[in-house]
Write an enzyme that holds these catalytic residues in place. Structure first.
Site, PDB file in Angstrom:
ATOM      1  N   HIS A   1      -7.252   8.290   2.844  1.00  0.00           N
ATOM      2  CA  HIS A   1      -6.771   8.889   4.087  1.00  0.00           C
ATOM      3  C   HIS A   1      -7.547  10.154   4.388  1.00  0.00           C
ATOM      4  O   HIS A   1      -8.106  10.779   3.490  1.00  0.00           O
ATOM      5  CB  HIS A   1      -5.280   9.251   3.965  1.00  0.00           C
ATOM      6  CG  HIS A   1      -4.365   8.096   4.175  1.00  0.00           C
ATOM      7  ND1 HIS A   1      -3.024   8.152   3.859  1.00  0.00           N
ATOM      8  CD2 HIS A   1      -4.554   6.847   4.659  1.00  0.00           C
ATOM      9  CE1 HIS A   1      -2.442   6.998   4.146  1.00  0.00           C
ATOM     10  NE2 HIS A   1      -3.356   6.192   4.625  1.00  0.00           N
TER      11      HIS A   1
ATOM     12  N   ARG B   1       0.834  -1.202   0.000  1.00  0.00           N
ATOM     13  CA  ARG B   1       0.000   0.000   0.000  1.00  0.00           C
ATOM     14  C   ARG B   1       0.874   1.260   0.000  1.00  0.00           C
ATOM     15  O   ARG B   1       0.632   2.206  -0.748  1.00  0.00           O
ATOM     16  CB  ARG B   1      -0.900  -0.068   1.237  1.00  0.00           C
ATOM     17  CG  ARG B   1      -1.962   0.960   1.344  1.00  0.00           C
ATOM     18  CD  ARG B   1      -2.913   0.527   2.475  1.00  0.00           C
ATOM     19  NE  ARG B   1      -3.597   1.645   3.060  1.00  0.00           N
ATOM     20  CZ  ARG B   1      -4.697   2.205   2.577  1.00  0.00           C
ATOM     21  NH1 ARG B   1      -5.230   1.732   1.474  1.00  0.00           N
ATOM     22  NH2 ARG B   1      -5.268   3.215   3.187  1.00  0.00           N
TER      23      ARG B   1
END
Length: 186
Positions: free
Chosen positions: A160, A137
Site C-alpha cells: 500500500h 488479503r
C-alpha cells in the site's frame, strides 16, 4: 460493490475453510487457505502458474499496480501447493478450471473470479460475515497487525502507499487504537 471484512477470529477462518470444502470442494478451500497466506488480490492469486513458483518463492507482476511481488512461501502454503500439484500434475495454473465440460478441450484457464466470489458470498451469508475475495488479503493484514502492531510492516506486505489506507483496509478503527493505548501500560 459491498464492503467485505477481515475475518478476525481464527475459529471463523477455519470454519470458512471447512464450509468452502464441504459446499464447493477442495479447490475452493485451497483458494481460501493459500489466499490467506499470500495476501494477493484475487486477480493475481488466480493467475498464479506453477512456473511462477521457484523453490520457496513466488514471483509475479501484480496486475493492478505493475509492481513485482516476491513472496517467500511458508510451510503451510508450500505443502498446499505441493498437494495441488500432485492432484493435478498437468495443470499450468495453481487454481486451474477443470470441472466444466467445455474446459476439457479448451486452452487451460484459471478458476474464474466469479466462481470464487459466488462461493465466498454463499459461505459468508451462511455464517453472517461480509465475506468476499478481498477478505483473504484483509484478514492477513489484520492478523499481522495484531501480532506486531507495526502498521508500516503491514503496509509493506500489502504493498500500500499509505498507512491510513492500510488501517482502514484491515478494519482498525480509532476506537481500537485508543483501546491499545489504554490497555498497554509500560
Amino acid at each position: 460493490m459491498k464492503e467485505v471484512e477481515a475475518v478476525k477470529s481464527r475459529d471463523t477462518i477455519k470454519l470458512i475453510s471447512y464450509l468452502l470444502e464441504r459446499h464447493f470442494g477442495q479447490q475452493m478451500a485451497d483458494v481460501w487457505n493459500i489466499g490467506l497466506n499470500l495476501a494477493l488480490r484475487i486477480s493475481d492469486l488466480l493467475a498464479i502458474k506453477f512456473s511462477d513458483i521457484q523453490g520457496d518463492r513466488l514471483t509475479i507482476i501484480e496486475q493492478k499496480t505493475g509492481k513485482q511481488a516476491n513472496i517467500i512461501l511458508n510451510a503451510k502454503t508450500k505443502a498446499l501447493i505441493e498437494e495441488i500439484h500432485q492432484r493435478h500434475p498437468d495443470h499450468i495454473y495453481l487454481f486451474q478450471s477443470y470441472r466444466s465440460q467445455q474446459m476439457q478441450h479448451a486452452a487451460p484457464k484459471p478458476l474464474s473470479r466469479r466462481a470464487v466470489t459466488k462461493a465466498f458470498a454463499f459461505v459468508g451469508e451462511d455464517i453472517k460475515v461480509a465475506l468476499g475475495t478481498h477478505s483473504m488479503r484483509k484478514t492477513r493484514g489484520y492478523h499481522l497487525y495484531q501480532s506486531c502492531k507495526d502498521i508500516g510492516r503491514v503496509m509493506r506486505m500489502l504493498r500500500h502507499g499509505s498507512e491510513a489506507v492500510t488501517l482502514r483496509y484491515i478494519g482498525i478503527t480509532q476506537q481500537q487504537i485508543d483501546k491499545d493505548f489504554v490497555e498497554l501500560e509500560i
